[in-house]
Design an enzyme around this catalytic site. Structure first.
Site, PDB file in Angstrom:
ATOM      1  N   GLU A  95      10.919  31.313 -49.934  1.00  0.00           N
ATOM      2  CA  GLU A  95      11.725  30.147 -49.582  1.00  0.00           C
ATOM      3  C   GLU A  95      10.896  29.104 -48.851  1.00  0.00           C
ATOM      4  OE1 GLU A  95      14.463  32.665 -47.639  1.00  0.00           O
ATOM      5  OE2 GLU A  95      13.673  32.217 -45.661  1.00  0.00           O
ATOM      6  N   CYS A 126       8.563  23.626 -44.101  1.00  0.00           N
ATOM      7  CA  CYS A 126       8.193  24.978 -43.655  1.00  0.00           C
ATOM      8  C   CYS A 126       7.991  25.842 -44.902  1.00  0.00           C
ATOM      9  CB  CYS A 126       9.347  25.506 -42.795  1.00  0.00           C
ATOM     10  SG  CYS A 126       9.128  27.186 -42.265  1.00  0.00           S
ATOM     11  N   CYS A 133       7.163  40.452 -45.442  1.00  0.00           N
ATOM     12  CA  CYS A 133       6.122  40.473 -44.408  1.00  0.00           C
ATOM     13  C   CYS A 133       5.938  41.905 -43.937  1.00  0.00           C
ATOM     14  CB  CYS A 133       6.519  39.581 -43.232  1.00  0.00           C
ATOM     15  SG  CYS A 133       5.242  39.504 -41.950  1.00  0.00           S
ATOM     16  N   CYS A 137       8.562  42.502 -37.311  1.00  0.00           N
ATOM     17  CA  CYS A 137       9.164  42.023 -36.062  1.00  0.00           C
ATOM     18  C   CYS A 137      10.682  42.247 -36.155  1.00  0.00           C
ATOM     19  CB  CYS A 137       8.842  40.555 -35.834  1.00  0.00           C
ATOM     20  SG  CYS A 137       7.056  40.269 -35.870  1.00  0.00           S
ATOM     21  N   CYS A 140      13.382  39.440 -36.982  1.00  0.00           N
ATOM     22  CA  CYS A 140      13.043  38.519 -38.073  1.00  0.00           C
ATOM     23  C   CYS A 140      13.581  39.023 -39.411  1.00  0.00           C
ATOM     24  CB  CYS A 140      11.527  38.361 -38.132  1.00  0.00           C
ATOM     25  SG  CYS A 140      10.972  37.468 -39.578  1.00  0.00           S
ATOM     26  N   CYS A 357      13.838  32.015 -40.566  1.00  0.00           N
ATOM     27  CA  CYS A 357      12.796  32.712 -41.307  1.00  0.00           C
ATOM     28  C   CYS A 357      13.325  33.876 -42.157  1.00  0.00           C
ATOM     29  CB  CYS A 357      11.805  33.212 -40.256  1.00  0.00           C
ATOM     30  SG  CYS A 357      10.477  34.187 -40.869  1.00  0.00           S
TER      31      CYS A 357
HETATM   32  N1  SAH Z   1       4.526  35.212 -39.399  1.00  0.00           N
HETATM   33  C1  SAH Z   1       4.300  34.050 -38.633  1.00  0.00           C
HETATM   34  C2  SAH Z   1       4.957  32.809 -39.206  1.00  0.00           C
HETATM   35  C3  SAH Z   1       6.332  32.950 -39.772  1.00  0.00           C
HETATM   36  S1  SAH Z   1       7.619  33.274 -38.629  1.00  0.00           S
HETATM   37  C4  SAH Z   1       4.695  34.262 -37.200  1.00  0.00           C
HETATM   38  O1  SAH Z   1       5.357  35.270 -36.918  1.00  0.00           O
HETATM   39  O2  SAH Z   1       4.324  33.461 -36.358  1.00  0.00           O
HETATM   40  C5  SAH Z   1       7.879  31.693 -37.866  1.00  0.00           C
HETATM   41  C6  SAH Z   1       8.466  31.778 -36.474  1.00  0.00           C
HETATM   42  O3  SAH Z   1       9.845  32.174 -36.525  1.00  0.00           O
HETATM   43  C7  SAH Z   1       7.768  32.806 -35.575  1.00  0.00           C
HETATM   44  O4  SAH Z   1       7.514  32.272 -34.304  1.00  0.00           O
HETATM   45  C8  SAH Z   1       8.804  33.897 -35.495  1.00  0.00           C
HETATM   46  O5  SAH Z   1       8.618  34.723 -34.380  1.00  0.00           O
HETATM   47  C9  SAH Z   1      10.076  33.103 -35.496  1.00  0.00           C
HETATM   48  N2  SAH Z   1      11.286  33.861 -35.812  1.00  0.00           N
HETATM   49  C10 SAH Z   1      11.433  34.861 -36.682  1.00  0.00           C
HETATM   50  N3  SAH Z   1      12.716  35.308 -36.690  1.00  0.00           N
HETATM   51  C11 SAH Z   1      13.379  34.562 -35.791  1.00  0.00           C
HETATM   52  C12 SAH Z   1      14.735  34.549 -35.329  1.00  0.00           C
HETATM   53  N4  SAH Z   1      15.621  35.399 -35.820  1.00  0.00           N
HETATM   54  N5  SAH Z   1      15.070  33.640 -34.388  1.00  0.00           N
HETATM   55  C13 SAH Z   1      14.149  32.763 -33.901  1.00  0.00           C
HETATM   56  N6  SAH Z   1      12.873  32.738 -34.287  1.00  0.00           N
HETATM   57  C14 SAH Z   1      12.477  33.632 -35.226  1.00  0.00           C
HETATM   58 FE1  SF4 Z   2       6.366  38.493 -40.208  1.00  0.00          FE
HETATM   59 FE2  SF4 Z   2       8.668  37.572 -39.318  1.00  0.00          FE
HETATM   60 FE3  SF4 Z   2       6.999  38.795 -37.647  1.00  0.00          FE
HETATM   61 FE4  SF4 Z   2       6.390  36.365 -38.608  1.00  0.00          FE
HETATM   62  S1  SF4 Z   2       8.107  36.887 -37.273  1.00  0.00           S
HETATM   63  S2  SF4 Z   2       5.036  38.163 -38.474  1.00  0.00           S
HETATM   64  S3  SF4 Z   2       7.274  36.524 -40.679  1.00  0.00           S
HETATM   65  S4  SF4 Z   2       8.014  39.753 -39.406  1.00  0.00           S
END
Ligand code: SAH
Ligand code: SF4
Length: 365
Positions: A95, A126, A133, A137, A140, A357
């Site tokens: 996406e 974005c 991934c 996390c 996420c 994300c």
């Molecule tokens: N993998 C990279 C980039 C993609 S995620 C990273 O983790 O930095 C982009 C941003 O969205 C990251 O800062 C991530 O921690 C944040 N993110 C992911 N899920 C989220 C959520 N549910 N609420 C707020 N921020 C979130």
């Molecule tokens: Fe991967 Fe989501 Fe963690 Fe970014 S925040 S590294 S996209 S799992």
């Protein structure tokens, strides 16, 4: 023989030039194709009216101009955010989200922008670097779906070209590109950087280095490599916690790279590039938004040329934490700023279209 499925955006200019040489075409044809792709955003051979018919035919049978089908696109109720879900030939979904800030002319639905005051005419795109991934996390949506595969450089670029083409129809252009969609760009380092460098090419799309932001969960060796390569690109680090125990409970990668190592690598980046670094912080009620955490964070970041970008958590199906409310977010910001660390609270954009994300792909799969 070129692969019939070869994606044209996967080729850099020297490779394209070699291909044309193999076809007994002069080198300047490669430049013409390059300009057609990256300045006019043409996406079918017939549009290349400056090429001889035979060459257009050859392109049509040898390369593909679109690596995906548009599966769904959704506009947020305020009209400022558009999210597109693309289906790749192997059926993986990725996406890309366009967020418009500040300019009422961008939006036929309402006259004033609810967010982004002072940030007129920004159109931030974005994009994804992987399908899924591997970093897991917990909060996420992309992490919750697991790793599918890396995207090629061309698949990353094609997301940008899709939106560039769409905006061109209304005489607009993308103003900022953030590598913050699905995936971890530093886990797919070579392809992500190849995409960035190709988009930056002055003879092509010519997108200024300073208008890119790459966000990483904190892969320390890659932060150092990125620093050594000295691109004038913004770097964001997803920090989200001020101590190792809390961070590891949300971001499994912290078991491998501790906060101290991440921050040391950030200092190295700032020293190498002279650029300010951004820390991303998803504000989660009672988890990482307390005054104690704010103070601990400020102490860790002291003396570092940085900025904290805090955003109330976006809800996802697989995580039960709650977003910090407005008051809590304001207090967090105040405490950081009192300690000399600049902090911005970002509004959640496109929440009604699952523009967090990985959220749209997560809901379709
Ligand atoms: N993998 C990279 C980039 C993609 S995620 C990273 O983790 O930095 C982009 C941003 O969205 C990251 O800062 C991530 O921690 C944040 N993110 C992911 N899920 C989220 C959520 N549910 N609420 C707020 N921020 C979130
Ligand atoms: Fe991967 Fe989501 Fe963690 Fe970014 S925040 S590294 S996209 S799992």
């Amino acid at each position: 023989m070129p692969d019939i499925n070869m994606l044209i955006y996967d080729l850099d200019l020297p490779t394209l030039t070699n291909l044309l040489k193999e076809w007994n075409e002069p080198a300047y044809r490669a430049k013409q194709i390059w300009q057609g792709l990256y300045q006019h955003f043409w996406d079918s051979p017939e549009q290349f009216s400056n090429l001889p018919k035979s060459l257009r035919g050859k392109l049509a049978e040898s390369v593909t101009f679109s690596p995906f089908n548009v599966k769904v696109f959704l506009d947020s109720s305020d009209g400022y955010t558009r999210k597109t879900l693309f289906e790749l030939p192997d059926r993986n979904l990725i996406e890309a989200v366009l967020m418009r800030y500040g300019d009422p002319a961008d939006n036929p639905q309402i006259a004033t922008s609810p967010t982004g005051r002072g940030a007129k005419n920004r159109r931030t795109l974005c994009i994804s670097t992987q399908a899924g991934c591997a970093m897991g996390c917990v909060f996420c949506a992309t992490g919750q779906m697991g790793f599918k595969r890396h995207l090629s450089s061309g698949e990353i670029i094609a997301q940008v070209m899709y939106y560039a083409r769409m905006l061109k129809e209304v005489n607009q252009s993308v103003t900022n590109i953030v590598f913050m969609g699905m995936g971890e760009p530093f886990h797919n380092y070579d392809n992500s950087m190849a995409a960035l460098d190709r988009l930056n090419d002055p003879e092509g799309y010519n997108f200024g280095a300073r208008r890119f932001t790459v966000s990483t969960v904190g892969l320390v060796p890659m932060i150092r490599r990125f620093a050594d390569e000295k691109r004038q690109v913004n770097l964001a680090i997803s920090l989200h916690a001020a101590d190792d125990e809390s961070r590891a409970s949300m971001l499994p990668i912290n078991r491998k790279y501790k906060i101290d190592e991440v921050i040391d690598a950030c200092r190295y980046y700032v020293n190498q590039t002279g650029r300010r670094i951004t820390f991303e912080w998803a504000l989660i009620h009672g988890v990482n938004d307390t005054p104690e955490v704010a103070k601990k964070l400020a102490a860790r970041l002291k003396g570092l040329l940085c900025h904290v970008n805090a955003i109330p958590l976006n809800p996802t199906a697989g995580y039960h934490g709650k977003a910090t409310d407005r008051g809590g977010a304001a207090t967090f910001k105040e405490l950081l700023e009192q300690a000399g660390i600049p902090c911005t609270i970002r509004m959640r954009r496109g929440i009604n279209i699952q523009a967090g994300c990985g959220q749209l792909a997560g809901s379709v799969i």
